[in-house]
Each structure stands twice: as structure tokens, then as C-alpha cells.
Motif scaffolding. Structure first.
Motif, PDB file in Angstrom:
ATOM      1  N   LEU A 181      11.585 -87.113 -24.141  1.00 39.76           N
ATOM      2  CA  LEU A 181      12.172 -86.713 -25.420  1.00 39.76           C
ATOM      3  C   LEU A 181      11.400 -85.507 -25.943  1.00 39.76           C
ATOM      4  CD1 LEU A 181      13.259 -89.059 -28.294  1.00 39.76           C
ATOM      5  CD2 LEU A 181      11.920 -87.022 -28.792  1.00 39.76           C
ATOM      6  N   ARG A 182      12.129 -84.454 -26.302  1.00 38.30           N
ATOM      7  CA  ARG A 182      11.474 -83.248 -26.823  1.00 38.30           C
ATOM      8  C   ARG A 182      12.177 -82.766 -28.088  1.00 38.30           C
ATOM      9  NH1 ARG A 182      11.563 -82.184 -21.106  1.00 38.30           N
ATOM     10  NH2 ARG A 182       9.498 -81.731 -20.270  1.00 38.30           N
ATOM     11  N   ALA A 183      11.447 -82.014 -28.920  1.00 34.11           N
ATOM     12  CA  ALA A 183      12.079 -81.271 -30.003  1.00 34.11           C
ATOM     13  C   ALA A 183      12.430 -79.895 -29.452  1.00 34.11           C
ATOM     14  CB  ALA A 183      11.116 -81.146 -31.178  1.00 34.11           C
ATOM     15  N   VAL A 184      13.565 -79.347 -29.880  1.00 29.97           N
ATOM     16  CA  VAL A 184      13.978 -78.004 -29.443  1.00 29.97           C
ATOM     17  C   VAL A 184      14.367 -77.194 -30.664  1.00 29.97           C
ATOM     18  CG1 VAL A 184      15.457 -76.694 -27.861  1.00 29.97           C
ATOM     19  CG2 VAL A 184      15.201 -79.160 -27.557  1.00 29.97           C
ATOM     20  N   LYS A 185      13.832 -76.001 -30.753  1.00 28.72           N
ATOM     21  CA  LYS A 185      14.139 -75.130 -31.881  1.00 28.72           C
ATOM     22  C   LYS A 185      14.695 -73.822 -31.366  1.00 28.72           C
ATOM     23  CE  LYS A 185      10.841 -75.493 -35.185  1.00 28.72           C
ATOM     24  NZ  LYS A 185       9.558 -74.975 -35.673  1.00 28.72           N
ATOM     25  N   GLY A 186      15.503 -73.146 -32.167  1.00 30.05           N
ATOM     26  CA  GLY A 186      16.072 -71.882 -31.719  1.00 30.05           C
ATOM     27  C   GLY A 186      16.877 -72.116 -30.455  1.00 30.05           C
ATOM     28  N   VAL A 187      16.871 -71.175 -29.534  1.00 33.38           N
ATOM     29  CA  VAL A 187      17.651 -71.336 -28.307  1.00 33.38           C
ATOM     30  C   VAL A 187      16.970 -72.343 -27.387  1.00 33.38           C
ATOM     31  CG1 VAL A 187      18.652 -70.151 -26.313  1.00 33.38           C
ATOM     32  CG2 VAL A 187      18.428 -68.946 -28.493  1.00 33.38           C
ATOM     33  N   ASP A 188      15.690 -72.124 -27.093  1.00 31.39           N
ATOM     34  CA  ASP A 188      15.052 -72.971 -26.076  1.00 31.39           C
ATOM     35  C   ASP A 188      13.550 -73.124 -26.311  1.00 31.39           C
ATOM     36  OD1 ASP A 188      14.318 -70.400 -25.551  1.00 31.39           O
ATOM     37  OD2 ASP A 188      15.055 -70.343 -23.500  1.00 31.39           O
ATOM     38  N   THR A 189      13.132 -73.158 -27.585  1.00 33.91           N
ATOM     39  CA  THR A 189      11.710 -73.357 -27.869  1.00 33.91           C
ATOM     40  C   THR A 189      11.422 -74.858 -27.863  1.00 33.91           C
ATOM     41  OG1 THR A 189      11.708 -71.345 -29.176  1.00 33.91           O
ATOM     42  CG2 THR A 189       9.848 -72.829 -29.494  1.00 33.91           C
ATOM     43  N   ILE A 190      10.898 -75.350 -26.726  1.00 31.92           N
ATOM     44  CA  ILE A 190      10.736 -76.793 -26.566  1.00 31.92           C
ATOM     45  C   ILE A 190       9.319 -77.252 -26.905  1.00 31.92           C
ATOM     46  CG2 ILE A 190      12.538 -77.123 -24.835  1.00 31.92           C
ATOM     47  CD1 ILE A 190      10.303 -77.123 -22.687  1.00 31.92           C
ATOM     48  N   SER A 191       9.227 -78.503 -27.356  1.00 23.77           N
ATOM     49  CA  SER A 191       7.929 -79.110 -27.634  1.00 23.77           C
ATOM     50  C   SER A 191       7.392 -79.740 -26.350  1.00 23.77           C
ATOM     51  CB  SER A 191       8.089 -80.207 -28.685  1.00 23.77           C
ATOM     52  OG  SER A 191       8.762 -81.313 -28.113  1.00 23.77           O
ATOM     53  N   ASN A 192       6.227 -80.353 -26.444  1.00 23.36           N
ATOM     54  CA  ASN A 192       5.709 -81.242 -25.403  1.00 23.36           C
ATOM     55  C   ASN A 192       6.671 -82.431 -25.271  1.00 23.36           C
ATOM     56  OD1 ASN A 192       4.937 -81.950 -28.117  1.00 23.36           O
ATOM     57  ND2 ASN A 192       3.779 -83.624 -27.237  1.00 23.36           N
ATOM     58  N   PRO A 193       6.637 -83.144 -24.135  1.00 21.38           N
ATOM     59  CA  PRO A 193       7.509 -84.313 -24.008  1.00 21.38           C
ATOM     60  C   PRO A 193       6.826 -85.593 -24.469  1.00 21.38           C
ATOM     61  CG  PRO A 193       6.454 -83.862 -21.913  1.00 21.38           C
ATOM     62  CD  PRO A 193       5.910 -82.865 -22.891  1.00 21.38           C
ATOM     63  N   MET A 194       7.593 -86.548 -24.932  1.00 25.64           N
ATOM     64  CA  MET A 194       7.090 -87.906 -25.187  1.00 25.64           C
ATOM     65  C   MET A 194       8.095 -88.818 -24.478  1.00 25.64           C
ATOM     66  SD  MET A 194       4.713 -89.541 -27.592  1.00 25.64           S
ATOM     67  CE  MET A 194       3.888 -88.072 -27.722  1.00 25.64           C
ATOM     68  N   THR A 195       7.608 -89.832 -23.777  1.00 27.82           N
ATOM     69  CA  THR A 195       8.546 -90.632 -22.993  1.00 27.82           C
ATOM     70  C   THR A 195       9.258 -91.674 -23.844  1.00 27.82           C
ATOM     71  OG1 THR A 195       7.256 -90.291 -21.037  1.00 27.82           O
ATOM     72  CG2 THR A 195       8.798 -92.092 -20.964  1.00 27.82           C
ATOM     73  N   VAL A 244      16.926 -82.581 -30.977  1.00 31.89           N
ATOM     74  CA  VAL A 244      16.230 -83.491 -30.061  1.00 31.89           C
ATOM     75  C   VAL A 244      16.877 -83.377 -28.686  1.00 31.89           C
ATOM     76  CG1 VAL A 244      15.842 -85.933 -29.506  1.00 31.89           C
ATOM     77  CG2 VAL A 244      15.524 -85.126 -31.843  1.00 31.89           C
ATOM     78  N   SER A 245      16.089 -83.259 -27.640  1.00 27.53           N
ATOM     79  CA  SER A 245      16.691 -83.294 -26.306  1.00 27.53           C
ATOM     80  C   SER A 245      16.124 -84.465 -25.515  1.00 27.53           C
ATOM     81  CB  SER A 245      16.482 -81.967 -25.570  1.00 27.53           C
ATOM     82  OG  SER A 245      15.192 -81.921 -25.006  1.00 27.53           O
ATOM     83  N   LEU A 246      16.976 -85.034 -24.672  1.00 31.53           N
ATOM     84  CA  LEU A 246      16.580 -86.141 -23.803  1.00 31.53           C
ATOM     85  C   LEU A 246      16.831 -85.715 -22.364  1.00 31.53           C
ATOM     86  CD1 LEU A 246      18.205 -89.277 -25.489  1.00 31.53           C
ATOM     87  CD2 LEU A 246      15.794 -88.614 -25.502  1.00 31.53           C
ATOM     88  N   ASN A 278       5.964 -75.341 -13.040  1.00 32.85           N
ATOM     89  CA  ASN A 278       6.723 -75.712 -14.226  1.00 32.85           C
ATOM     90  C   ASN A 278       5.728 -76.252 -15.253  1.00 32.85           C
ATOM     91  OD1 ASN A 278       8.476 -76.564 -16.160  1.00 32.85           O
ATOM     92  ND2 ASN A 278       9.578 -78.028 -14.865  1.00 32.85           N
ATOM     93  N   CYS A 279       4.947 -75.337 -15.798  1.00 35.75           N
ATOM     94  CA  CYS A 279       3.893 -75.723 -16.739  1.00 35.75           C
ATOM     95  C   CYS A 279       4.503 -76.210 -18.049  1.00 35.75           C
ATOM     96  CB  CYS A 279       2.957 -74.551 -16.994  1.00 35.75           C
ATOM     97  SG  CYS A 279       2.399 -73.688 -15.509  1.00 35.75           S
ATOM     98  N   MET A 280       5.676 -75.685 -18.400  1.00 35.34           N
ATOM     99  CA  MET A 280       6.317 -76.059 -19.665  1.00 35.34           C
ATOM    100  C   MET A 280       6.731 -77.524 -19.689  1.00 35.34           C
ATOM    101  SD  MET A 280       8.697 -72.731 -20.368  1.00 35.34           S
ATOM    102  CE  MET A 280       9.177 -73.181 -22.041  1.00 35.34           C
ATOM    103  N   HIS A 281       6.896 -78.127 -18.515  1.00 35.70           N
ATOM    104  CA  HIS A 281       7.278 -79.533 -18.428  1.00 35.70           C
ATOM    105  C   HIS A 281       6.374 -80.378 -19.342  1.00 35.70           C
ATOM    106  CE1 HIS A 281       8.483 -83.359 -16.666  1.00 35.70           C
ATOM    107  NE2 HIS A 281       7.221 -83.628 -16.395  1.00 35.70           N
ATOM    108  N   CYS A 282       5.093 -80.104 -19.347  1.00 36.77           N
ATOM    109  CA  CYS A 282       4.166 -80.859 -20.203  1.00 36.77           C
ATOM    110  C   CYS A 282       3.639 -80.040 -21.374  1.00 36.77           C
ATOM    111  CB  CYS A 282       2.981 -81.358 -19.386  1.00 36.77           C
ATOM    112  SG  CYS A 282       3.432 -82.510 -18.079  1.00 36.77           S
ATOM    113  N   HIS A 283       3.456 -78.747 -21.194  1.00 36.78           N
ATOM    114  CA  HIS A 283       2.853 -77.937 -22.257  1.00 36.78           C
ATOM    115  C   HIS A 283       3.886 -77.405 -23.250  1.00 36.78           C
ATOM    116  CE1 HIS A 283      -1.293 -77.889 -20.745  1.00 36.78           C
ATOM    117  NE2 HIS A 283      -0.763 -77.859 -19.543  1.00 36.78           N
ATOM    118  N   GLY A 284       5.171 -77.588 -22.950  1.00 37.98           N
ATOM    119  CA  GLY A 284       6.207 -77.100 -23.852  1.00 37.98           C
ATOM    120  C   GLY A 284       6.172 -75.589 -23.963  1.00 37.98           C
ATOM    121  N   ALA A 285       6.803 -75.054 -25.013  1.00 35.18           N
ATOM    122  CA  ALA A 285       6.946 -73.606 -25.156  1.00 35.18           C
ATOM    123  C   ALA A 285       5.702 -72.949 -25.751  1.00 35.18           C
ATOM    124  CB  ALA A 285       8.182 -73.281 -25.998  1.00 35.18           C
TER     125      ALA A 285
END
Ligand code: HEC
Ligand code: HEC
Ligand code: HEC
Ligand code: HEC
Ligand code: HEC
Ligand code: HEC
Ligand code: HEC
Ligand code: HEC
Length: 496
Positions: A398-412, A361-363, A158-165
Motif C-alpha cells: 500500500l502506497r500514497a501517490v501524489k501528483g502523477v507518480d510521486t509514490i511513498s514507501n510501501p507498507m504491507t 492510495v495505490s495497492l 528498482n530502488c523506488m520499490h522500497c525507497h519511494g519517490a
């Protein structure tokens, strides 16, 4: 190694405020270092290097100066590291765990991480300093595998967990043209077939010294191999995660497990500093889809007649979070925070005119439960979002999400329980205090957990999250204060 990394990181910080247009690696290689995690090797870190990105609350920017660092917001800043550990108190210990003494499945207590010893000279318990060296608990394999890539999400791919989309996860169903025979247009991993070597990742991503920071950027094989993912003797993961048909035109297919068209065509930085990422409208060499056809040619070898053509799947440029105006809030009250970042919105030039795509924003809780929030305002570099009052206490990604599921890196984001005292009743010298948010107690000097009346310490008989029994003497009265790992609360005890 330590010195070199420090120098590199310092240079990175000093140059951080510089505008991208004053100095840049154009044309690549190496590529600019504006997006995401700096390309490099991180498997030989010492604790001071951890502090650079994860700052314990007991250290201030001045302390970092003391150890020779010029402090400024780094590129990745998970922050508030002490609280991130302490907000685990009362939550379930995960399996596997880095806790030195904790048993998975049970709830965290202080002694699952800390050691206390009795000091005969002073006559009380003290916390043993086992906790300031991150590497006492979080493992790396020097020269082979970094801390982050030995974690459960990394080992589960699950590389996206930290690297985002910025990447895709293997096996998540994203489109890969598996059946299609590679042509001159298909990117190669290296040694592109274009007239000037275009048509491969390493046409741009290759070793060299970064103009802006003076840091040396290694080659792609070094950057990947040094994570430890798929390296021998580390776990069941092997080379086939990234290689199945090496040195052939098919080699890129396996890379597409993580670098699918969906992520590849959405990596872009704001080249001209106008504050907006415009797909198809940026200078070349600041990403993958800024300029058509120059950027396209780097991967597609100059064989795609791409002039002005939009790249499939492009649109929601991967957003990135750089900071939160407040990383720690208290449960029970709604609070508005500002999220700063890059590409939180972006523009897409289309036949219908210019379209603006905005982040939400997703939590996500530690157990994976996710809620989405709509921010009040969104600009390319800032969002204002109101956190609901009913968030339960704990650590959230906490992540930013764009479009359907384009997620950013997480910040706690840390949501602390409210520390409250409801009732205090005395029976002789024994005081029973009810309320909430007391967490757990550690009987040691300066443990940050205590009961006092009029600043005189009481001895604690029992302590749970909602009830404390303490012995304060028969004549105690005045302001009773509970100091807990989550905060403090006080109540008047009348003198009668
Ligand atoms: C280049 C910046 C950087 C450095 C240096 C760094 N980290 Fe991290 N770390 C991150 C980022 C980014 C994340 C992912 C986001 C997050 O969880 O905050 C992370 C996450 C983590 C996690 C949480 C993993 C999870 O399951 O969520 C641990 C544990 C961790 N780091 C420990 C360390 C230790 C120990 C060191 C020093 C050996 C270190 N880090 C050095 C940036 C860094
Ligand atoms: C005494 C042991 C210990 C020390 C020292 C320690 N950690 Fe941790 N850390 C843990 C445990 C236990 C967890 C919870 C995850 C787990 O069970 O593996 C954790 C979790 C984390 C997380 C994820 C927290 C979250 O929920 O968001 C980060 C990030 C992290 N540690 C970084 C660091 C850094 C950086 C240092 C050094 C400043 C450090 N840790 C020192 C034991 C420790
Ligand atoms: C999941 C592991 C974990 C648990 C559980 C935990 N701690 Fe800690 N604690 C840490 C880490 C890691 C640090 C040090 C971070 C740093 O400053 O480098 C720390 C630091 C501290 C410090 C020094 C902080 C300072 O600012 O000087 C105290 C005091 C402390 N903890 C008390 C407690 C108490 C009391 C409890 C239980 C209520 C507790 N801790 C539970 C991991 C933990
Ligand atoms: C727990 C968070 C986390 C997870 C999960 C994670 N990474 Fe990373 N990754 C980081 C951090 C932080 C860095 C920089 C420090 C380091 O390398 O430890 C990094 C650096 C890298 C780098 C080198 C930097 C660069 O840009 O070239 C590569 C390659 C990489 N990761 C690949 C992966 C792959 C492949 C996976 C999934 C199998 C993965 N990562 C999962 C946090 C993570
Ligand atoms: C035309 C030049 C060019 C080519 C060719 C190219 N890239 Fe990039 N790539 C860039 C630039 C520029 C960035 C932005 C770097 C920055 O500012 O951090 C970037 C960023 C990335 C990122 C985001 C993470 C990071 O480290 O910044 C990934 C992942 C990536 N590229 C993968 C690839 C892959 C895989 C290939 C081959 C299929 C490839 N790139 C080919 C120019 C290129
Ligand atoms: C996480 C992804 C990843 C894993 C796992 C991985 N590699 Fe690589 N490897 C790369 C990348 C990226 C390159 C650069 C590709 C290129 O330039 O063609 C590379 C290049 C290479 C090269 C050619 C470059 C050179 O060194 O001259 C060899 C040989 C190689 N890898 C061997 C291995 C072996 C053996 C394993 C397993 C022990 C392995 N790799 C595992 C990503 C990976
Ligand atoms: C298991 C997932 C995975 C696979 C497979 C994979 N990569 Fe990567 N790659 C990553 C991650 C994660 C990063 C770091 C992105 C970031 O900076 O956040 C990365 C970064 C890159 C970059 C950008 C430069 C850099 O170092 O950050 C290039 C180029 C790249 N990979 C090429 C390749 C090539 C070529 C292959 C196939 C040989 C490959 N990758 C296979 C996960 C993977
Ligand atoms: C970082 C490398 C990279 C860059 C830059 C890039 N692409 Fe691609 N593109 C790919 C990869 C990888 C594929 C998959 C090709 C394959 O597997 O045959 C692809 C596929 C395509 C396809 C075929 C899609 C399909 O349905 O299979 C088109 C059309 C395309 N790209 C257009 C563009 C255009 C236009 C640009 C510039 C605006 C561009 N690309 C920039 C890597 C890139």
C-alpha cells in the motif's frame, strides 16, 4: 556492533515523540533524520535487529522489553511479519526464492519453510525451530551487503520499490540535463565551490552526531557502499552505477540517475510543526525546497539567484506512510482504514495563491498489478480509505501517490481469505468438510491447523483449500471447528 546499533535504535525510539522544533541539526551537517530510513550501515544485523522493524506476531511489545528494547513505533514499520509469510501459502513460489525447500513455480506449502520432527518422548510431530532466525533464510553478507539490497527488486535497480519517490529509478526516463556543461550552479557530489563550501551534497549530508537521537551519522560513501549495491563479488552490478567521472564537475550526472531533479526538488519536512509542508515556506535545513534561497544555496552554491524562486518540478512533496490502523483485513467485505503518515498533503505557494496537493492510495499485488483508490478524507498526516470488498486474498504493497507518480514507501496490507464451512457430511467416522480459506495443513503439535469436534481433535486424512476429510470417530457431534493458517470457522454437527 549489535550493542551499538541497539543503543542507537533505542535513542531513536525514545526521542521519537519529540517535536522537531525543540532539537534539530540546524544548520546541517549532519542532516535531520525526520524523513525515511535513518542514514547508516545495516549489513551486520542479528535477528533482534530485524524484529525492531519487522515484528513477528508471537512477540508482543513486552517481549521486546525483555530483550532490552523500549518499544515504540519505529520510523519504518513493515510489521505483521508472521502473517506476511503465511499469506504466501497457496501462492506461487517466486524465482529466485529465499524459501529453504520450495521449488520456484510451485505453490507454497508449510514444509517449503518449516521442518517437522517426530518426538518419540511425547509421541507426535513438532515444528523444528528453524523459523525464528530470519537470517536462516534471508541472507546478508556481513560487513558488505544488507538483506534488503540482495533482494530481486534492489538487484534490478528498482530502488523506488522500497525507497519511494525520495529517489528516481535509473533508466525510467526522468529528466537529466545530460548535454548541459556543468556550471558553478551545478551541484557537486562533495567539495562545493560556494564561498562557505555550499554547492555539494556533503555541505549538509556529512558525518556527525544527530542532535535528537545521539546517533552517529556516517558519510555518504559509507551509507551507499555498505548496502552492497555495485560492490565487487556480489552481483553483476559495479561501481559505474554511481560513478563514471569521479572527482570532476560531471560526477553529479551519474548520481542523477537516482537523484534526478524530479525527486531532489520534492524532499521536504514540516519544519515549524504547523502540520503542513509548505513548499518555499519552511525553515531552512529541513529539506531541499523549504526556504528559498537558503536551501537552494546548499546545492546550487549560492550562484543561483534563487530568492523566492520556485524550483523546477517541485510541488508534490514525497509522501511517507508511517502506519495503518489495520494491517490485516478479510476479503469479501469492504473496510475503512486510516493511513497515517507525513506530507500526505502539502501546500505550494504559487502566483495563483496557495494550492493544496493531495495523496491517493495505490495497492500493488506481488505480481505488480496496481489499483488506485481515492481516499474519503486526506489531511497532511492521515487518510481514510475504504478497501473494496472484491480484493483477492494476498499481500499488497500500500502506497500514497501524489501528483502523477510521486509514490511513498510501501507498507504491507494483508488481505486474508474468509474461512467458511459450507457443508459437513459424515460417513461413519469420516467427515467431509467443504468450504473455503482452509489453506494447507501441517501435521504437528501447535501448528495452528486442526479440525476438532466439541474440542476433541480429529485426525486429518486430506486437506485442500476447499475440502477437508477428517476422521472424528463414530460418535462425534457438537461444534465442529476448522482452524486454518488464515483463521477459523465452526459449524454445529447435530447429535442424532
Ligand atoms: C530499519 C528498519 C529495518 C530493519 C532493521 C530491517 N528491515 Fe527489512 N524491510 C524494511 C523496510 C522499510 C522494507 C520495505 C517495505 C516492506 O517490504 O515492508 C523491508 C523489507 C524487507 C524484506 C522484503 C523484501 C521485498 O522483496 O519486498 C525482507 C525479506 C526483509 N525486509 C528482511 C529483513 C531481515 C531479515 C532483517 C534483519 C536482518 C531486516 N529486514 C531488518 C525495514 C527494515
Ligand atoms: C524458514 C525461512 C524463512 C525465515 C526464517 C524467514 N523468512 Fe522471510 N521469507 C521467506 C520466504 C520463502 C519468503 C517469500 C519470498 C521468497 O520467496 O523469497 C519470505 C518473505 C519475507 C518478506 C516479504 C513478505 C511479503 O510478501 O510481503 C519479509 C518482509 C520477510 N520475509 C522478512 C522476514 C523476517 C523479518 C524474518 C525474521 C523474523 C523472516 N523473514 C524469516 C522465508 C523465511
Ligand atoms: C514462506 C515461508 C512460510 C510458510 C510457507 C509457512 N510458514 Fe509458518 N512461519 C514462517 C515464519 C518466518 C515464521 C516465524 C515468524 C516469527 O515468529 O519469527 C513462522 C511461524 C509459524 C508458527 C509459529 C507461530 C507462532 O505464533 O508461534 C507456526 C505454528 C507456523 N508457522 C505454522 C505454519 C503452517 C501450519 C504453515 C502452512 C499452512 C506455515 N507455517 C507456512 C514461515 C512460513
Ligand atoms: C527491498 C527494499 C529495498 C530496496 C529494493 C532497496 N532498498 Fe535501500 N534500503 C532499504 C532498507 C530497509 C534500508 C535500511 C536497512 C538496510 O540498509 O538494509 C535501506 C537503506 C539504504 C541506504 C542507506 C540508508 C540511507 O538513507 O543512507 C542506501 C544508500 C540505499 N538503501 C540505497 C539503495 C539503492 C541504491 C537501491 C536500488 C539499487 C535500494 N536501496 C533498493 C530497503 C530497500
Ligand atoms: C541545504 C542542505 C542540503 C543539501 C546541500 C543537500 N541536502 Fe539532501 N536533505 C537535506 C535535509 C535537511 C533532508 C531531510 C533529512 C531528514 O529529515 O531525514 C534531506 C534529505 C535528502 C534525501 C531523503 C532521504 C534521507 O536520507 O533523508 C535524499 C535522497 C537527499 N537528501 C539527497 C541529496 C543529494 C543527492 C544532495 C546533493 C545533490 C543533497 N541531498 C544535498 C538537506 C540537504
Ligand atoms: C550506490 C552508489 C555507489 C556505488 C555503486 C559505488 N559508490 Fe563510491 N561513492 C558513492 C557516494 C554517494 C560517494 C560519496 C560521493 C562524494 O562525496 O563525492 C562515494 C564515494 C566514493 C569514493 C570517494 C570517497 C572516499 O572514499 O574517500 C571512492 C574512492 C569510491 N566511492 C569508490 C567506489 C568504488 C571503487 C566503487 C565500486 C566498487 C563504488 N565506489 C561504488 C556511491 C557509490
Ligand atoms: C542507484 C541509485 C543511487 C545512485 C546512483 C546514487 N544514490 Fe544516493 N541514495 C540512493 C538511495 C536509495 C538513498 C536513500 C534514500 C532514503 O533514505 O530513502 C540515497 C541517499 C542519498 C543521500 C542522502 C543521505 C543518505 O545517506 O540517505 C545523499 C546525499 C546521496 N544519496 C548522494 C549521492 C551521490 C553524491 C551519488 C553519486 C556519487 C549518489 N547518491 C548516487 C540511491 C542512489
Ligand atoms: C539537494 C540539492 C538541490 C537543492 C536543495 C535545490 N536544487 Fe535545484 N537542482 C539540483 C540539481 C542536481 C539540478 C540539476 C542541475 C544540473 O544538472 O545542472 C537542479 C536544477 C535546478 C534548476 C535548473 C533546472 C533545469 O531545467 O535544468 C533550477 C532553476 C533550480 N534547480 C532551482 C532550485 C531552487 C530555486 C531551489 C531552492 C528552492 C533548488 N533548486 C534547490 C539540486 C538541488
Amino acid at each position: 556492533m549489535f550493542k551499538r546499533l541497539l543503543l542507537q535504535l533505542c535513542a531513536l525510539i525514545v526521542a521519537g515523540g519529540m517535536s522537531a522544533t525543540t532539537l534539530a541539526n540546524v544548520p546541517a551537517p549532519p542532516v535531520n533524520q525526520n524523513i525515511g530510513i535513518p542514514d547508516g550501515v545495516f549489513n551486520d544485523l542479528v535477528r533482534e535487529n530485524c524484529w525492531y522493524c519487522h515484528i513477528p506476531v508471537r512477540l508482543t511489545p513486552d517481549d521486546l522489553d525483555d530483550i532490552g528494547w523500549t518499544f515504540a513505533p519505529p520510523e519504518v514499520k513493515p510489521g505483521v511479519i508472521t502473517d506476511r509469510h503465511h499469506f504466501r501459502v497457496g501462492t506461487v513460489i517466486q524465482d529466485p526464492t529465499d524459501s529453504p525447500f520450495g521449488v520456484p513455480g510451485e505453490n507454497y506449502q508449510c514444509l517449503d519453510c518449516h521442518i517437522v520432527e517426530y518426538n518419540e518422548d511425547v509421541g507426535y510431530f513438532e515444528i523444528v525451530d528453524n523459523f525464528t532466525n530470519c537470517l536462516n533464510c534471508h541472507q546478508q553478507i556481513p560487513g558488505q551487503a544488507s538483506v534488503h539490497h540482495l533482494t530481486a527488486p534492489a538487484q534490478a535497480l528498482n530502488c523506488m520499490h522500497c525507497h519511494g519517490a525520495r529517489i528516481d529509478n535509473p533508466g525510467d526516463g526522468h529528466y537529466i540535463p545530460i548535454g548541459r556543461t556543468p556550471t558553478l550552479v551545478t551541484p557537486r557530489t562533495s567539495s562545493g565551490k560556494g564561498p562557505n563550501g555550499e554547492g555539494a551534497c556533503d555541505f549538509c549530508h556529512n558525518e556527525g552526531t544527530d542532535d535528537v537521537t545521539g546517533r552517529f551519522i556516517p558519510t555518504n560513501d559509507i551509507n551507499h557502499h555498505s548496502t552492497g549495491i555495485g560492490q565487487p563479488g556480489i552481483s553483476d552490478l559495479d561501481c559505474t552505477i554511481c560513478h563514471d567521472q569521479m572527482n570532476t564537475d560531471w560526477a553529479i550526472r551519474r548520481c542523477q540517475d537516482c537523484h534526478g531533479i524530479k525527486s531532489i526538488h520534492n524532499i521536504q519536512f514540516d519544519s515549524n510543526d504547523d502540520g503542513v509542508v509548505t513548499v518555499g515556506g519552511e525553515e531552512p535545513f529541513f529539506g531541499h525546497v523549504g526556504s528559498s534561497p537558503q536551501d537552494c544555496h546548499g546545492c546550487h552554491g549560492g550562484y543561483l539567484s534563487a530568492s523566492g524562486m520556485p524550483a523546477p518540478f517541485s510541488g508534490p512533496i514525497v509522501p511517507e506512510i508511517l502506519g495503518l490502523s489495520k494491517q490485516r483485513v478479510t476479503a469479501g467485505s469492504a473496510e475503512t482504514i486510516t493511513v497515517s503518515g507525513q506530507a500526505l498533503t502539502n501546500e505550494v505557494l504559487s502566483f495563483m495563491g496557495t494550492m493544496v496537493l493531495k495523496s491517493r492510495v495505490s495497492l500493488t499485488e506481488l505480481d505488480g498489478t496496481t489499483v488506485e483508490l481515492t481516499p474519503e478524507t486526506v489531511s497532511p498526516s492521515e487518510m481514510e480509505v475504504t478497501l473494496p470488498a472484491d480484493l483477492s486474498p494476498g499481500n499488497y504493497y500500500l502506497r500514497a501517490v501524489k501528483g502523477v507518480d510521486t509514490i511513498s514507501n510501501p507498507m504491507t496490507l494483508l488481505v486474508g481469505p474468509q474461512v467458511t464451512i459450507d457443508t459437513v457430511s459424515a460417513d461413519g467416522s469420516s467427515f467431509t468438510i467443504t468450504g473455503g480459506g482452509f489453506g494447507a495443513y501441517l501435521n504437528a503439535a501447535d501448528s495452528g491447523t486442526s479440525v476438532t469436534i466439541a474440542t476433541t481433535a480429529c485426525s486429518v486424512d486430506s486437506w485442500s483449500d476447499s475440502e477437508i476429510v477428517a476422521n472424528c470417530g463414530t460418535t462425534a457431534c457438537g461444534s465442529l471447528e476448522v482452524e486454518s493458517i488464515f483463521g477459523s470457522a465452526s459449524k454445529e454437527v447435530s447429535c442424532n
